[in-house]
Design an enzyme around this catalytic site. Structure first.
Site, mmCIF file in Angstrom:
data_model
loop_
_atom_site.group_PDB
_atom_site.id
_atom_site.type_symbol
_atom_site.label_atom_id
_atom_site.label_comp_id
_atom_site.label_asym_id
_atom_site.label_seq_id
_atom_site.Cartn_x
_atom_site.Cartn_y
_atom_site.Cartn_z
ATOM 1 N N GLU A 98 0.855 -1.191 0.000
ATOM 2 C CA GLU A 98 0.000 0.000 0.000
ATOM 3 C C GLU A 98 0.889 1.238 0.000
ATOM 4 O OE1 GLU A 98 -2.113 -0.270 3.696
ATOM 5 O OE2 GLU A 98 -2.918 -2.249 3.208
ATOM 6 N N LYS A 117 2.250 4.630 1.580
ATOM 7 C CA LYS A 117 2.325 5.135 2.941
ATOM 8 C C LYS A 117 1.833 6.577 2.881
ATOM 9 C CE LYS A 117 5.412 5.399 6.913
ATOM 10 N NZ LYS A 117 5.082 6.778 7.268
ATOM 11 N N ASP A 120 0.992 10.231 3.791
ATOM 12 C CA ASP A 120 1.680 11.185 4.661
ATOM 13 C C ASP A 120 0.631 12.055 5.337
ATOM 14 O OD1 ASP A 120 3.647 12.524 5.913
ATOM 15 O OD2 ASP A 120 4.361 13.624 4.162
ATOM 16 N N TYR A 149 -6.946 1.677 6.360
ATOM 17 C CA TYR A 149 -6.055 0.604 5.926
ATOM 18 C C TYR A 149 -5.933 -0.546 6.904
ATOM 19 C CZ TYR A 149 -2.897 3.592 8.630
ATOM 20 O OH TYR A 149 -2.342 4.379 9.599
ATOM 21 N N LYS A 164 10.724 4.000 2.761
ATOM 22 C CA LYS A 164 10.503 5.448 2.673
ATOM 23 C C LYS A 164 11.132 6.033 1.414
ATOM 24 C CE LYS A 164 9.904 7.090 7.136
ATOM 25 N NZ LYS A 164 9.283 8.307 7.595
ATOM 26 N N CYS A 178 6.817 49.885 -9.033
ATOM 27 C CA CYS A 178 6.682 48.605 -9.722
ATOM 28 C C CYS A 178 7.950 48.336 -10.526
ATOM 29 C CB CYS A 178 5.477 48.621 -10.657
ATOM 30 S SG CYS A 178 5.379 47.157 -11.688
ATOM 31 N N CYS A 226 6.746 48.491 -14.461
ATOM 32 C CA CYS A 226 6.249 49.693 -15.143
ATOM 33 C C CYS A 226 6.527 50.983 -14.374
ATOM 34 C CB CYS A 226 4.757 49.554 -15.432
ATOM 35 S SG CYS A 226 3.739 49.568 -13.933
ATOM 36 N N CYS A 283 0.872 46.739 -7.610
ATOM 37 C CA CYS A 283 1.005 47.689 -8.715
ATOM 38 C C CYS A 283 -0.411 47.982 -9.224
ATOM 39 C CB CYS A 283 1.857 47.089 -9.833
ATOM 40 S SG CYS A 283 1.746 48.041 -11.356
ATOM 41 N N CYS A 325 0.438 47.433 -17.189
ATOM 42 C CA CYS A 325 1.705 46.942 -16.656
ATOM 43 C C CYS A 325 2.124 45.677 -17.424
ATOM 44 C CB CYS A 325 1.562 46.627 -15.164
ATOM 45 S SG CYS A 325 3.049 45.885 -14.472
HETATM 46 S S1 IVH Z 1 0.045 0.232 8.813
HETATM 47 C C1 IVH Z 1 1.115 -1.907 12.613
HETATM 48 N N1 IVH Z 1 -0.414 1.314 6.498
HETATM 49 O O1 IVH Z 1 2.647 5.400 8.856
HETATM 50 C C2 IVH Z 1 0.934 -1.284 11.291
HETATM 51 N N2 IVH Z 1 0.446 2.704 8.216
HETATM 52 O O2 IVH Z 1 4.819 4.314 11.419
HETATM 53 C C3 IVH Z 1 0.417 0.065 11.429
HETATM 54 N N3 IVH Z 1 0.725 5.044 7.576
HETATM 55 O O3 IVH Z 1 1.783 5.542 12.171
HETATM 56 C C4 IVH Z 1 0.552 0.963 10.311
HETATM 57 N N4 IVH Z 1 0.006 4.820 5.524
HETATM 58 O O4 IVH Z 1 0.098 6.498 10.595
HETATM 59 C C5 IVH Z 1 0.029 1.519 7.744
HETATM 60 N N5 IVH Z 1 -0.908 2.144 4.377
HETATM 61 C C6 IVH Z 1 -0.476 2.347 5.642
HETATM 62 C C7 IVH Z 1 -0.067 3.608 6.096
HETATM 63 C C8 IVH Z 1 0.401 3.744 7.402
HETATM 64 C C9 IVH Z 1 0.471 5.669 6.433
HETATM 65 C C10 IVH Z 1 1.286 5.714 8.775
HETATM 66 C C11 IVH Z 1 0.675 5.336 10.064
HETATM 67 C C12 IVH Z 1 1.826 4.906 10.957
HETATM 68 C C13 IVH Z 1 3.018 5.332 10.187
HETATM 69 C C14 IVH Z 1 4.122 4.306 10.257
#
Ligand code: IVH
Length: 671
Positions: free
Chosen positions: A115, A117, A119, A229, A317, A411, A414, A427, A433
């Site tokens: 999946e 991650k 943010d 998730y 990451k 400006c 102009c 301006c 301008c």
């Molecule tokens: S699973 C035990 N899946 O990333 C597994 N986390 O430290 C728990 N996060 O605090 C996390 N996308 O807030 C999981 N597809 C995803 C995620 C995800 C973002 C965040 C989550 C967690 C941090 C990882």
């Protein structure tokens, strides 16, 4: 209406509204127009007002937020919310895979779910008998803050779970990530900057901050979204795999990422990581890596957890998006609206694969607040599509700093004396301008507007400086012969720009509206306006009241839009553009693809057994057809699945050809 009738209708309306809310926000497949949705919402609000004893906490009318809290209560999570072990080095994938296989024994079959991650900020949502009863921040992982009122304002948080093939569990705690998509984030920030307020640093900080507002009405104003998730705990639901859990979450009405994938080898994990690394730039929201999870839940138990992380999952990451570089200068730059922006000119630095050499400092107060000066070492951040930002200056021992930045009095383009408007210097010479005209050209040609190939900033400035474009409409009268003598133009590039302009002259209404640079109107609102009014003529005729009926348009924006279309200069420019220079495409934007379905309009209703609505849409669009939301005499086909809605009846009444799933598939295969 008597009380029992009102009660029945209220229940029905809540269901309908939540269903259409889900179709719009979670499935991205609306079935009714915004106006129809608003009508349902108003009816419910009025009924609840007339029968206050029937108001309940799970009503969609509560999504706008309510009372201000003194503070948040601390609540324990249904199960610990662990964090993930992470690494940014691809070799870590193999190490993880080897560890898992060793622990499970050679020869055991292993599958992973991958999946993005997200943010964002982590959130627990608790449902009892299908009803949202609690939402909590992650806190220390064991207990967090009770932010239920705030979570209710998020459109993609179901207030009530949908019973489907799978029954709704008696108790369900899920884990989600709260995010803000990049486009709404930038629009939100642009609005803050326009009001002279400091912008937010990142969608993630904004989302996390919004969750912890004591006044949920403030949370409701931020464009929050979620992705779910995981299941933290459940009673009355059991699954053997994570893949199955995700499927159940979808059925209950949660927003689950379409980017999920199930794989069986480390090589496939690496492929996914590389794909997502490339895709990161075009994702509508920010991701900071990918998450790898062992699919089999029994195998997970075998692997267990450390005190912080599970041993069965891990995060890869992406490279960080912060860097330190030298601030070479601060330059005052005049934009299309006349606002003079201090721009940081940076020693070029690569952040997340993109070279950054400029960053806006917004206005003179922002420069003063950050106190960045020419020659400083500065930290720069770039996140997703978000415009690069100077975060702070970094002290260096023994270096004398330059004088603080001062806004010029005139400006730079102009020479007109600048006027101060709050924290901004402006301006006032908006008609003549050159920098403002160049700014309008750049905006009209930009990616989300007419997307004119070959019309960059430099070209726009050159066209204005050479006097080839004195007013915006002149752009579409340019001939290749006029361009070839200019510096930097050869026959080929001149021809390409003219061709690019000719292509762009056939303009979809939402893009054209955005490109006009109507005050307060970003790409999202431009789309809403186009969808609501259909034609430019209808929009130009709309008064402020009619404008506020559009989703996302409040009274301030409505006044700005109406004012814009009343301005003499706007009228002249629009009339000249529409006088043979621009041809507007005014229905729904035509899909880019051409093919056997060109000019065919499809309406989808009811659930198809073999494909999702989104898949059906893609199949149709790939063949050049379009999917529209309501049935009319101009509809080519209505595709009917299980439990079709009123669209089926309407199609019959209008004599529109009806396809069942088998006939639809035949049509797809035949073309
Ligand atoms: S699973 C035990 N899946 O990333 C597994 N986390 O430290 C728990 N996060 O605090 C996390 N996308 O807030 C999981 N597809 C995803 C995620 C995800 C973002 C965040 C989550 C967690 C941090 C990882």
């Amino acid at each position: 209406m008597d009380r029992p009738q009102a009660e029945a209708r209220i229940v029905e309306l809540r269901d309908l509204i939540e269903r259409h809310n889900e179709l719009y926000h979670v499935r991205d497949a609306p079935e009714i127009s915004d106006a129809e949705f608003d009508a349902l919402f108003r009816e419910l609000r009025d009924l609840e007002a007339a029968h206050p004893e029937l108001a309940t906490i799970d009503s969609p009318t509560r999504r706008v937020g309510g009372a201000v809290l003194e503070g948040f209560a601390t609540v324990a999570h249904a199960a610990p919310m662990l964090s993930l072990d992470s690494d940014a080095d691809e070799e870590a994938i193999d190490r993880f895979d080897e560890r898992v296989r060793r622990a499970l024994g050679e020869g055991a079959s292993v599958a992973y779910v991958l999946e993005p991650k997200f943010d964002g900020a982590s959130l627990e949502l608790v449902y009892e008998d299908g009803l949202l009863t609690r939402a909590a921040t992650r806190g220390n992982g064991v207990a967090g803050e009770d932010i239920t009122a705030n979570a209710r304002t998020i459109a993609t948080v179901p207030l009530r779970l949908r019973a489907a093939a799978r029954a709704v569990p008696r108790f369900l705690s899920v884990r989600a990530e709260v995010i803000i998509e990049i486009a709404p984030f930038e629009e939100y920030n642009a609005r803050l900057v326009a009001e002279g307020k400091p912008p937010f640093a990142s969608p993630r900080n904004t989302a996390a901050g919004a969750l912890r507002q004591l006044d949920s009405r403030l949370t409701a104003r931020r464009p929050l979204d979620i992705f779910v998730y995981d299941v933290l705990a459940a009673e009355g639901f059991a699954a053997a795999t994570h893949w199955e859990i995700l499927a159940a979450l979808v059925e209950w009405g949660f927003r689950v990422t379409d980017e999920r994938r199930r794989v069986e080898t480390a090589a496939q994990i690496r492929d996914y990581f590389r794909e997502m690394t490339a895709k990161r730039e075009e994702m509508p929201y920010e991701i900071d890596g990918v998450v790898v999870k062992l699919d089999d839940l029994a195998a997970r138990r075998e692997l267990g957890t450390t005190s912080h992380h599970p041993r069965w999952a891990f995060a890869m990451k992406f490279q960080p998006r912060r860097a330190v570089t030298r601030l070479l200068d601060i330059v005052a730059s005049v934009g299309r609206t006349g606002v003079v922006t201090p721009v940081a000119m940076l020693e070029p630095v690569v952040i997340g694969g993109v070279t950054v050499s400029r960053a806006t400092l917004h206005n003179r107060e922002e420069v003063a607040r950050k106190d960045v000066r020419k020659g400083d070492l500065v930290a720069v951040q770039r996140a997703g599509d978000v415009i690069p930002q100077v975060l702070e200056w970094i002290p260096e021992q023994g270096r004398r700093r330059a004088r603080a930045f001062r806004m010029p009095a005139r400006c730079p383009s102009c020479r007109t004396p600048l006027v101060e408007r709050g924290p901004f210097s402006v301006c006032p010479n908006s008609l003549d301008c050159p920098a403002q005209l160049a700014g309008r050209i750049i905006h009209l040609g930009s990616r989300h507007a007419l997307d004119v190939e070959g019309l960059g900033e430099e070209t726009a400035r050159l066209l204005v400086a050479e006097g080839l474009v004195k007013h915006l409409p002149d752009l579409f009268d340019l001939k290749a012969e006029q361009l070839t003598p200019l510096e930097g133009f050869a026959e080929k590039s001149a021809g390409a720009l003219v061709a690019g302009l000719a292509r762009a002259a056939r303009a979809e209404l939402p893009r054209f509206l955005y490109g006009l640079g109507i005050p307060e109107v970003g790409a999202t609102v431009a789309r809403q306006l186009a969808r609501h009014f259909g034609t430019l003529a209808a929009l130009r005729a709309a008064d402020e009241e009619a404008l506020t009926a559009v989703e996302g348009v409040g009274p301030i924006m409505a006044a700005a839009i109406a004012g814009f279309f009343r301005e003499e200069h706007t009228v002249e420019v629009l009339d000249a553009l529409l006088d043979g220079r621009i041809r507007l495409v005014e229905s729904e934007p035509a899909s880019a693809a051409t093919g056997p379905f060109e000019n065919l309009k499809f309406v989808l209703t009811g659930a198809l057994a073999g494909m999702t609505r989104e898949e059906a849409r893609r199949e149709i669009e790939a063949r050049g057809g379009r999917v529209v939301s309501s049935v009319s005499a101009r509809t080519s086909y209505v595709v009917v699945g299980e439990d079709p809605g009123s669209k089926y009846d309407k199609a019959q009444k209008l004599g529109v050809e009806i396809l069942d799933e088998a006939a639809f598939r035949e049509l797809l295969t035949a073309s």
